[in-house]
Design an enzyme around this catalytic site. Structure first.
Site, mmCIF file in Angstrom:
data_model
loop_
_atom_site.group_PDB
_atom_site.id
_atom_site.type_symbol
_atom_site.label_atom_id
_atom_site.label_comp_id
_atom_site.label_asym_id
_atom_site.label_seq_id
_atom_site.Cartn_x
_atom_site.Cartn_y
_atom_site.Cartn_z
ATOM 1 N N GLY A 248 -31.952 2.186 -28.482
ATOM 2 C CA GLY A 248 -31.080 2.697 -27.431
ATOM 3 C C GLY A 248 -30.945 1.866 -26.181
ATOM 4 O O GLY A 248 -30.114 2.179 -25.317
ATOM 5 N N GLU A 290 -36.726 0.643 -32.168
ATOM 6 C CA GLU A 290 -35.679 0.247 -33.096
ATOM 7 C C GLU A 290 -34.484 -0.389 -32.382
ATOM 8 O O GLU A 290 -33.389 0.162 -32.358
ATOM 9 C CB GLU A 290 -35.223 1.463 -33.897
ATOM 10 N N PRO A 291 -34.679 -1.572 -31.799
ATOM 11 C CA PRO A 291 -33.548 -2.245 -31.147
ATOM 12 C C PRO A 291 -32.550 -2.765 -32.169
ATOM 13 O O PRO A 291 -32.921 -3.381 -33.178
ATOM 14 C CB PRO A 291 -34.222 -3.400 -30.392
ATOM 15 N N GLY A 292 -31.305 -2.509 -31.936
ATOM 16 C CA GLY A 292 -30.239 -3.040 -32.791
ATOM 17 C C GLY A 292 -29.192 -3.710 -31.924
ATOM 18 O O GLY A 292 -29.052 -4.938 -31.908
ATOM 19 N N ARG A 293 -28.489 -2.894 -31.155
ATOM 20 C CA ARG A 293 -27.465 -3.408 -30.242
ATOM 21 C C ARG A 293 -28.035 -4.485 -29.319
ATOM 22 O O ARG A 293 -27.426 -5.539 -29.118
ATOM 23 C CB ARG A 293 -26.909 -2.245 -29.408
ATOM 24 N N ARG A 330 -14.347 0.068 -32.028
ATOM 25 C CA ARG A 330 -15.129 0.771 -31.021
ATOM 26 C C ARG A 330 -14.299 1.277 -29.836
ATOM 27 O O ARG A 330 -14.627 2.310 -29.259
ATOM 28 C CB ARG A 330 -16.283 -0.112 -30.524
ATOM 29 N N TYR A 334 -14.637 5.083 -29.089
ATOM 30 C CA TYR A 334 -15.410 5.442 -27.897
ATOM 31 C C TYR A 334 -14.801 4.973 -26.576
ATOM 32 O O TYR A 334 -15.401 5.157 -25.532
ATOM 33 C CB TYR A 334 -16.818 4.822 -27.943
ATOM 34 N N CYS A 361 -0.983 -0.593 -37.918
ATOM 35 C CA CYS A 361 0.080 0.393 -37.679
ATOM 36 C C CYS A 361 -0.552 1.698 -37.215
ATOM 37 O O CYS A 361 -0.600 2.702 -37.938
ATOM 38 C CB CYS A 361 0.909 0.598 -38.940
ATOM 39 N N TYR A 390 -22.099 -3.338 -34.173
ATOM 40 C CA TYR A 390 -21.146 -2.268 -34.512
ATOM 41 C C TYR A 390 -19.696 -2.732 -34.508
ATOM 42 O O TYR A 390 -18.792 -1.963 -34.215
ATOM 43 C CB TYR A 390 -21.323 -1.063 -33.576
#
Length: 431
Positions: A248, A290-293, A330, A334, A361, A390
């Site tokens: 997060g 759990e780092p991802g971004r 994204r 968002y 389209c 992502y």
């Protein structure tokens, strides 16, 4: 620039990881995703080093595969001696094919199928993160059939609102993920799990959401989770050996976002956890995150070729590109902010306002609204920054648009890690 792997060279071209982005766009074509291996390794090293220094020596980051999953990144993770978190058998299989040691893998997901459970156990996945009473029972049953005692964590919902976008907030009581402490169901899940023969409960997991700039919400989560660990020890005689605080931590998408010192955040969280352990009289567990971004986002960039400029008098200007929501959904999902740069004229004044529109389209196919850049022309190279997380991971074939090529830059050299899809490869499974 929002990241230290960006600059502008003597030709006025945007550079990324020391390479001219315009030259790379000409070499490989667009849309093109670039990745900076040095930046990925730097972030993995920061997490690993800080966690081992400030938590217990066996504490470890788990790269969150959902951010960007492909074989080469698991090779990087393996060589950096970190773990991985996977949310599907497909991610596990990709890591397996890359040679990643799956005893360092944690299998997430709120709806694992029996086939996925069996696949993960047969491939020696180290831990499952179980999301419900029924899932624990399913893992226990299948593990028993295979003659295995499977290690698991229980995903607990701490009831934390970190004030992120509601679609990426996961720690509230009303969530599809985890089992809530507030409703007492988390305690009931622990009690029933401890009675099972084919699963070994090693600890607890929580995840409160994504794109969190402050460290305080992680401290709040740790307080609740350590209190839960204390209560469980007193109620059932079980003391958790592992506490997974999830991921997060945020990244900078624009100049308005604050800079983040990940090591300082981890140090501050560790200080709070140690104080809480002392207060509650529990041993500090092995801490997992759990780092991802925050590992891959600013290690990525997407290059597009500008199409047509449309000026609507008195209203708005649009510049179209040869990609869009098929490789970056994204903004559509968002309204995510991005920094957009006219890569081939990066040194010119940004005095023209326009919206960067995708090729699909779909009226919602927008990459970013009201961007200030030099007035774009057809065939210009447009760079969207911080697209490592992502973007490709959420890419689709909407409108039958092939997925882009992904090129890694390492020590000044560039090489393909995911081939550009062709029309033929895109329909290869169609009968």
């Amino acid at each position: 620039m929002i990241c230290n792997n960006l600059s502008v060279n003597e030709n006025g071209h945007l550079t990324f990881a020391g390479r001219d982005t315009v030259e790379l766009a000409e070499k490989y074509g667009t849309p093109l995703m670039l990745l900076d291996e040095g930046k990925i390794r730097e972030k993995m090293s920061i997490y690993r080093g800080a966690m081992q220094k400030y938590f217990t020596p066996d504490s470890m980051p788990l790269y969150a595969s959902k951010a960007l999953s492909f074989k080469y990144i698991y090779k990087i993770a393996a060589s950096e001696n970190i773990g991985i978190d996977c949310v599907s058998a497909g991610e596990i299989f990709t890591a397996y094919k890359a040679g990643f040691p799956l005893e360092r893998a944690y299998f997430h997901g709120n709806s694992k199928t029996d086939d996925e459970i069996r696949f993960a156990i047969e491939h020696d996945v180290g831990h499952f993160v179980c999301d419900s009473v029924e899932e624990v029972s399913a893992v226990d049953e299948i593990a028993g059939q295979l003659g295995v005692r499977q290690k698991i964590l229980l995903r607990i919902t701490p009831g934390i609102d970190p004030h992120t976008h509601k679609k990426i907030s996961t720690g509230s009581v009303d969530s599809k993920f985890g089992v809530a402490i507030e409703t007492h169901q988390a305690y009931e899940l622990v009690e029933s799990t401890l009675k099972l023969a084919n699963v070994e409960l090693t600890g607890f997991h929580c995840h409160i959401g994504s794109q969190i700039f402050e460290y305080d919400p992680f401290g709040d989560a740790a307080r609740i989770m350590l209190g839960f660990i204390k209560d469980v020890r007193e109620m059932y005689g079980f003391e958790a050996a592992q506490l997974n605080l999830g991921g997060g931590m945020a990244v900078r998408y624009t100049e308005d976002d604050p800079e983040i010192d990940y090591e300082a955040n981890i140090r501050a969280i560790a200080r709070m956890i140690q104080e809480l352990c002392d207060e509650y009289g529990v041993k500090m567990p092995q801490i997992l995150m759990e780092p991802g971004r925050s590992i891959v986002a600013d290690a990525g960039m997407t290059l597009y070729t500008a199409g047509y400029l449309k000026e609507i008098t008195g209203l708005k200007n649009y510049i179209s590109i040869d990609g869009g929501m098929t490789d970056n959904p994204r903004f559509t999902l968002y309204q995510s902010p991005y920094t957009v740069v006219l890569a081939n004229r990066a040194n010119e004044p940004c005095d023209y306002k326009c919206t960067v529109a995708g090729r699909c389209c779909e009226s919602g196919d927008i990459i970013q609204e009201d961007v200030m850049m030099p007035k774009p022309h057809r065939h210009d190279t447009i760079a969207v920054l911080t697209t490592g997380a992502y973007n490709y991971a959420m890419a689709s074939h909407y409108n039958k648009v092939p997925k882009p090529e992904v090129v890694m830059i390492k020590d000044g050299e560039d090489f393909t890690v995911i081939k550009r899809e062709t029309f033929e490869s895109m329909i290869s499974n169609e009968v």
